[in-house]
Write a protein that holds these residues in place. Structure first.
Motif, mmCIF file in Angstrom:
data_model
loop_
_atom_site.group_PDB
_atom_site.id
_atom_site.type_symbol
_atom_site.label_atom_id
_atom_site.label_comp_id
_atom_site.label_asym_id
_atom_site.label_seq_id
_atom_site.Cartn_x
_atom_site.Cartn_y
_atom_site.Cartn_z
ATOM 1 N N TYR A 16 0.854 -1.183 0.000
ATOM 2 C CA TYR A 16 0.000 0.000 0.000
ATOM 3 C C TYR A 16 0.890 1.232 0.000
ATOM 4 O O TYR A 16 2.055 1.178 0.382
ATOM 5 N N TRP A 17 0.318 2.357 -0.433
ATOM 6 C CA TRP A 17 1.049 3.619 -0.496
ATOM 7 C C TRP A 17 0.901 4.324 0.838
ATOM 8 O O TRP A 17 -0.208 4.626 1.288
ATOM 9 N N SER A 18 2.017 4.603 1.522
ATOM 10 C CA SER A 18 1.983 5.233 2.838
ATOM 11 C C SER A 18 1.906 6.754 2.766
ATOM 12 O O SER A 18 1.784 7.410 3.785
ATOM 13 N N GLY A 19 1.986 7.304 1.562
ATOM 14 C CA GLY A 19 2.052 8.742 1.392
ATOM 15 C C GLY A 19 3.460 9.185 1.050
ATOM 16 O O GLY A 19 3.673 10.273 0.537
ATOM 17 N N LYS A 20 4.431 8.309 1.320
ATOM 18 C CA LYS A 20 5.832 8.584 1.010
ATOM 19 C C LYS A 20 6.465 7.478 0.178
ATOM 20 O O LYS A 20 7.344 7.742 -0.622
ATOM 21 N N SER A 21 6.049 6.225 0.415
ATOM 22 C CA SER A 21 6.630 5.099 -0.311
ATOM 23 C C SER A 21 5.677 3.902 -0.256
ATOM 24 O O SER A 21 4.693 3.916 0.480
ATOM 25 N N TRP A 22 6.007 2.868 -1.052
ATOM 26 C CA TRP A 22 5.238 1.627 -1.024
ATOM 27 C C TRP A 22 5.719 0.781 0.144
ATOM 28 O O TRP A 22 6.913 0.610 0.359
#
Length: 132
Positions: A16-22
């Motif tokens: 999932y995309w954390s907002g900064k990286s996968w």
């Protein structure tokens, strides 16, 4: 994935995309995939295993040397935006993403499998040195 001994083990990972990286979704214990969800250009696909967001699927090659392996997450894509078509699909369009060639978040993940090749020299080779 590449190798010279069949079957090849293709790693799988749910992210999932954390907002900064996968990030690996280690909390995912619900997603299930079967061999019929994969399109592998005629290669035999084994039963995928997934535990805590990670797993693998065995690929047994046919006569072809290279193949694109795709997980069909949402069925046929009539607009041709990069989705693959397998025998069945698990109806999980939320796992699709914006991979090329698409411009929307509706593309299935694709990997490349190559049979009959060895690892690059610098990775697992034995170091030899001649002394004069």
């Amino acid at each position: 994935v590449y190798g010279y001994a069949a079957p090849l083990q293709l790693p799988l990972e749910l992210q999932y995309w954390s907002g900064k990286s996968w990030v690996t979704n280690s909390d995912d214990v619900c997603t299930t995939l079967s061999a019929s969800h994969f399109s592998a250009g005629g290669w035999t696909v084994g039963t995928p295993t997934l535990t805590a967001g990670k797993g693998k699927v065995a690929l047994t090659p046919n006569a072809s040397r290279n193949v694109n392996v795709c997980v069909d997450l949402a069925g046929a894509d009539p607009a041709g935006r990069g989705s693959c078509v397998a025998a069945a699909h698990p109806a999980m369009p939320w796992l699709q993403s914006k991979w090329p060639p698409g411009t929307e978040f509706d593309n299935d993940p694709v990997a490349r499998a190559s049979f009959g090749i060895f690892s690059p020299e610098g990775r697992k080779g034995v170091y030899n040195r001649e002394m004069y």
